[in-house]
Design an enzyme around this catalytic site. Structure first.
Site, PDB file in Angstrom:
ATOM      1  N   GLY A 172       5.067  -1.080   2.758  1.00 31.95           N
ATOM      2  CA  GLY A 172       4.246   0.099   2.501  1.00 31.95           C
ATOM      3  C   GLY A 172       5.038   1.388   2.436  1.00 31.95           C
ATOM      4  O   GLY A 172       6.101   1.531   3.037  1.00 31.95           O
ATOM      5  N   HIS A 197       0.810  -1.217   0.000  1.00 35.67           N
ATOM      6  CA  HIS A 197       0.000   0.000   0.000  1.00 35.67           C
ATOM      7  C   HIS A 197       0.846   1.272   0.000  1.00 35.67           C
ATOM      8  O   HIS A 197       1.910   1.336   0.589  1.00 35.67           O
ATOM      9  CB  HIS A 197      -0.934   0.007   1.218  1.00 35.67           C
ATOM     10  CG  HIS A 197      -0.198  -0.103   2.530  1.00 35.67           C
ATOM     11  ND1 HIS A 197       0.292   0.987   3.194  1.00 35.67           N
ATOM     12  CD2 HIS A 197       0.111  -1.181   3.285  1.00 35.67           C
ATOM     13  CE1 HIS A 197       0.878   0.604   4.320  1.00 35.67           C
ATOM     14  NE2 HIS A 197       0.788  -0.711   4.392  1.00 35.67           N
ATOM     15  N   ASP A 198       0.360   2.270  -0.718  1.00 37.63           N
ATOM     16  CA  ASP A 198       0.911   3.627  -0.732  1.00 37.63           C
ATOM     17  C   ASP A 198       2.298   3.708  -1.349  1.00 37.63           C
ATOM     18  O   ASP A 198       2.988   4.722  -1.178  1.00 37.63           O
ATOM     19  CB  ASP A 198       0.938   4.228   0.682  1.00 37.63           C
ATOM     20  CG  ASP A 198      -0.432   4.240   1.333  1.00 37.63           C
ATOM     21  OD1 ASP A 198      -1.315   4.958   0.837  1.00 37.63           O
ATOM     22  OD2 ASP A 198      -0.627   3.507   2.323  1.00 37.63           O
TER      23      ASP A 198
END
Length: 262
Positions: free
Chosen positions: A140, A122-123
Site C-alpha cells: 500500500g 490500496h492507495d
C-alpha cells in the site's frame, strides 16, 4: 458502436459502459463502474466500483479490478480506483481501491503493462509507460514514477517511492526510496547497482545527459559522502549545468518520507 457484451456477463444497472467496449463471458461489472470507449474485458473478470477506467484498456482473463483494499483499517468507506488510458492488464492481475486514511484513491496512469499475477495495493500511484513483469507486487501507498520497470517477482514495501526511469531487478525486495534512473538488484536486501543506462538510451537520452546522471549516482552511492553532502554536490552540479535530470533527482531527494535505499 454499441458495446458487445457476452450474454453470460453480469452488468450492474449502475455501471456505465462506453462505446465499442467488449465484455467476455462470466464477467461481473459492479455498481459505480465506468468503462471508457474501446476497452476489452476478457472472460471471468470482476470489476468493482467505485472505479473509473479510461479508454483503450485491455483486461485479460480473471483480473480482479477495484476490489476492497486489503487493509484492516478499512471500514467500508467510499474509496475509488482511477485508471487512465491504454493500459494492458494480463491474467490474474489484482488492483485494489484506496483507503479513507490513505487519500481514498488508487491511481494508475497511461500505457502501462501489468503482466500476469501483478498486484497493486490500496492507495498506490503509478505513472505512465511502466512495465510490471509477472508477479511484481506493490504494497500500500507506493508511488511509482514514469518509465519504471519492475522485473518478475519484485516487491515494494509500503510507502516507498520509485523515481522515473528506475529499473528493479528480478526478485528484488525494495524497502526504501529508489531515486530516478537507478538500477536495483537482488541481494540479501536489494541495493542500487548503477544507473539504468540502457533504458535511458532507448528513450533518447544522449551521452552527455547519461554522463551527468552517472556523476550524480557516484556522489550518492559510491563516493562515501553523507546523504546531505552528496545532495549538495548534486545541487552544485545542477546549478552549473542547468540540467533538468539532476533537478528531477534533487526534487525526489527533497520530498523523501522514507530512508533512501543506499
Amino acid at each position: 458502436m454499441e458495446p458487445l457484451i457476452h450474454p453470460n456477463a453480469v452488468i450492474s444497472p449502475g455501471a456505465k459502459i462506453g462505446a465499442d467496449v467488449r465484455i467476455g463471458p462470466f464477467c461481473t461489472i459492479g455498481d459505480e463502474v465506468e468503462i471508457g470507449d474501446r476497452c476489452v474485458i476478457g472472460p471471468n473478470c470482476t470489476i468493482t466500483g467505485p472505479t473509473r477506467i479510461g479508454p483503450d484498456n485491455t483486461f485479460a482473463g480473471h483480473c480482479s479490478i477495484g476490489s476492497d483494499p486489503q487493509d484492516k483499517k478499512y471500514k467500508g468507506e467510499r474509496v475509488e480506483l482511477v485508471i487512465g488510458a491504454g493500459n494492458c492488464f494480463r491474467e490474474f492481475c489484482t488492483v485494489n481501491r484506496g483507503t479513507g486514511e490513505g487519500g481514498g484513491i488508487t491511481r494508475i496512469g497511461d500505457r502501462n503493462w501489468f503482466l500476469a499475477y501483478v498486484h497493486v495495493a490500496h492507495d498506490c500511484i503509478v505513472g505512465d509507460d511502466c512495465v510490471f513483469s509477472n508477479n511484481a507486487t506493490l504494497a500500500g501507498h507506493v508511488e511509482i514514477g514514469n518509465h519504471v520497470i519492475l522485473s518478475g517477482f519484485a516487491g515494494v514495501h509500503q510507502f516507498c517511492r520509485i523515481g522515473d526511469h528506475a529499473f528493479i531487478g528480478m526478485g528484488a525486495f525494495v524497502n526504501g526510496d529508489v531515486p530516478p534512473f537507478v538500477i536495483v538488484a537482488q541481494e540479501s536486501y536489494s541495493r542500487p547497482r548503477g544507473i539504468n543506462a540502457e533504458g535511458l538510451k532507448r528513450r533518447g537520452f544522449d551521452a552527455e545527459r547519461i554522463a551527468l546522471i552517472k556523476r550524480a549516482y557516484r556522489s550518492l552511492f559510491v563516493s562515501g559522502a553523507t546523504l546531505s553532502d552528496a545532495r549538495e554536490i548534486i545541487a552544485t552540479l545542477q546549478t552549473e549545468t542547468g540540467n533538468s535530470d539532476l533537478k528531477l533527482l534533487l526534487d525526489f531527494l527533497d520530498s523523501a518520507q522514507r530512508p533512501l535505499l543506499r
